[in-house]
Scaffold this motif. Structure first.
Motif, mmCIF file in Angstrom:
data_model
loop_
_atom_site.group_PDB
_atom_site.id
_atom_site.type_symbol
_atom_site.label_atom_id
_atom_site.label_comp_id
_atom_site.label_asym_id
_atom_site.label_seq_id
_atom_site.Cartn_x
_atom_site.Cartn_y
_atom_site.Cartn_z
ATOM 1 N N GLU A 102 1.115 -1.181 -0.123
ATOM 2 C CA GLU A 102 0.195 -0.103 0.047
ATOM 3 C C GLU A 102 0.704 0.972 -0.358
ATOM 4 O O GLU A 102 0.860 2.069 -0.956
ATOM 5 C CB GLU A 102 -0.866 0.251 1.345
ATOM 6 N N ALA A 103 1.895 1.383 0.633
ATOM 7 C CA ALA A 103 2.938 2.493 1.028
ATOM 8 C C ALA A 103 3.861 3.002 -0.114
ATOM 9 O O ALA A 103 3.886 4.307 -1.027
ATOM 10 C CB ALA A 103 3.737 2.821 1.826
ATOM 11 N N SER A 104 3.700 1.105 -1.128
ATOM 12 C CA SER A 104 4.983 1.961 -2.055
ATOM 13 C C SER A 104 4.400 2.185 -3.889
ATOM 14 O O SER A 104 4.410 2.442 -4.249
ATOM 15 C CB SER A 104 5.567 0.372 -2.142
ATOM 16 N N THR A 105 2.745 1.632 -3.507
ATOM 17 C CA THR A 105 2.341 1.703 -4.749
ATOM 18 C C THR A 105 0.589 3.152 -4.739
ATOM 19 O O THR A 105 0.494 3.238 -5.775
ATOM 20 C CB THR A 105 1.384 0.697 -5.254
ATOM 21 N N GLY A 106 0.819 3.075 -3.141
ATOM 22 C CA GLY A 106 -0.180 4.142 -3.117
ATOM 23 C C GLY A 106 -2.120 3.549 -3.510
ATOM 24 O O GLY A 106 -2.960 4.063 -3.326
ATOM 25 N N LEU A 107 -2.004 2.263 -3.601
ATOM 26 C CA LEU A 107 -3.116 1.379 -4.185
ATOM 27 C C LEU A 107 -3.625 0.431 -2.396
ATOM 28 O O LEU A 107 -2.878 -0.280 -2.029
ATOM 29 C CB LEU A 107 -2.859 0.636 -4.763
ATOM 30 N N VAL A 108 -5.582 0.497 -2.537
ATOM 31 C CA VAL A 108 -5.248 -0.340 -1.463
ATOM 32 C C VAL A 108 -5.254 -1.790 -1.318
ATOM 33 O O VAL A 108 -5.225 -2.437 -2.432
ATOM 34 C CB VAL A 108 -6.988 -0.283 -1.009
ATOM 35 N N THR A 109 -5.172 -2.411 -0.884
ATOM 36 C CA THR A 109 -5.704 -3.947 -0.649
ATOM 37 C C THR A 109 -6.827 -4.421 0.102
ATOM 38 O O THR A 109 -7.334 -3.718 0.978
ATOM 39 C CB THR A 109 -4.789 -4.285 0.458
ATOM 40 N N THR A 110 -7.740 -5.421 -0.461
ATOM 41 C CA THR A 110 -9.031 -6.150 0.363
ATOM 42 C C THR A 110 -8.795 -7.233 0.924
ATOM 43 O O THR A 110 -7.321 -7.724 1.285
ATOM 44 C CB THR A 110 -9.645 -6.462 -1.120
#
Length: 362
Positions: A102-110
């Protein structure tokens, strides 16, 4: 547990509600739109990540420094990301790896739900949340959400997670049945491969950690709690889980046709190198500023620095050690047979006793 079970009882009470987590959450008023993204260089699947973000949806600041804090992790548009599971036996570092992603991509995980049968029988309103439901899900009373994992209650079927966490066996997905579902969504469309990330850790340490989590239901607990690891109850617990550890990892290797294996011990040794390899598998080209920020904030705050109980001869009697190592060697050779490097055997507990015996079963 050699046969496949339903999700509700698949791993038993010891494995339900398991989570690992990092960092403090920051929530925003639901009526206030978020600022425009400040990082625009990242790409996923060849598409600019910034173009996928939806400003009206929740976001979270993982980084704490003034320079890096504006690099938020945000929700994307629905169905903008393909399903990739992040599977692991509980307490193997799943949530730490989610933080790195999440920190490296700016995308959430579900979080991996719904299961197959729920998916097949639900209407679209149950497996794809509207804006109000998304905000409500990020305010649910769950420890992981309170730490910042805003996607913890968002179904994989929303299509907004770079990976979707699971601690369960892989579902018996049937592509034909899935594509015949009334809502028209499919977990694995016929024109795409079944993909997963499999995270594997020394099971001696995972089982100790899981036992404590089962007692406290908290991921941050550095008390010794030695009493949990003595007596017949502990021995039964420790003897029950080795084949579960093996079967879960083995089934994920066999149930997908594109699997990226992450070995926890190597992730601890070289987090940035292992993360870069994982991002390549996920077809992510991260914003360089995010990677620079992450180098200074690799651990998060959920890492337990004091482990009161460690694998030793008293915690793991000889028969338990031998049982676990028989499965470790089996998984090692299964990985090797499938073209992976194999487990870092010499870094596992009791390697001086069992690391060189080379058990190989067919």
């Amino acid at each position: 547990m050699l046969k496949r079970l339903r999700v509700s009882n698949r791993l038993g009470a010891a494995l339900v509600s398991v989570a690992v987590c990092c960092l403090v959450a920051v929530t925003r008023p639901r009526t206030v739109p978020l600022a425009a993204p400040v990082d625009t260089d990242g790409r996923v699947g060849g598409r600019p990540i910034a173009e996928l973000w939806v400003p009206s949806r929740p976001a979270h600041a993982w980084f704490t420094s003034a320079q890096c804090r504006p690099l938020l992790t945000r929700f994307t548009c629905d169905q903008c990301l393909p399903l990739v599971y992040l599977a692991s036996f509980p307490r193997s570092g799943n949530t730490w790896l989610r933080y790195l992603l999440e920190a490296s991509t700016g995308l959430v995980t579900t979080a991996g739900l719904p299961d197959f049968w729920t998916y097949r029988n639900q209407t679209p309103g149950k497996i794809v949340l509207d804006l109000e439901q998304l905000w409500d899900a990020t305010r649910a009373d769950r420890e992981l959400i309170s730490y910042g994992y805003l996607g913890e209650k968002i179904p994989w079927s929303q299509g907004i997670g770079i990976v979707s966490k699971t601690h369960y066996y892989p579902e018996p997905w049937n592509v034909t049945e899935a594509e015949d579902a009334p809502h028209g969504l499919s977990p694995f469309p016929s024109d795409r491969p079944r993909r997963a990330v499999l995270l594997i850790r020394d099971p001696f340490k995972s089982i100790i950690s899981l036992r404590k989590y089962g007692e406290t239901r908290s991921v941050r607990n550095e008390k010794d709690m030695t009493y949990l690891y003595r007596g017949e109850d502990w021995l039964n617990y420790a003897m029950h889980l080795p084949h579960v550890w093996f079967n879960m990892n083995a089934e994920w290797l066999q149930a997908t046709n594109e699997t990226h294996v992450v070995l926890y011990e190597r992730l601890r040794q070289d987090p940035m190198g292992e993360l870069r390899a994982l991002l390549r598998f996920l077809q992510v080209e991260p914003d360089r500023r995010r990677l620079e920020c992450l180098r200074g904030e690799l651990e998060g705050i959920a890492h337990n620095h004091r482990h009161g109980v460690v694998p030793d001869g008293e915690t793991y009697p000889l028969r338990v050690r031998a049982e676990l190592w028989s499965y470790i060697h089996q998984l090692h050779w299964l990985l090797r047979d499938r073209g992976y490097p194999g487990l870092p055997l010499q870094q596992y507990s009791f390697a001086d006793e069992f690391g060189d015996i080379n058990i190989r079963m067919r």
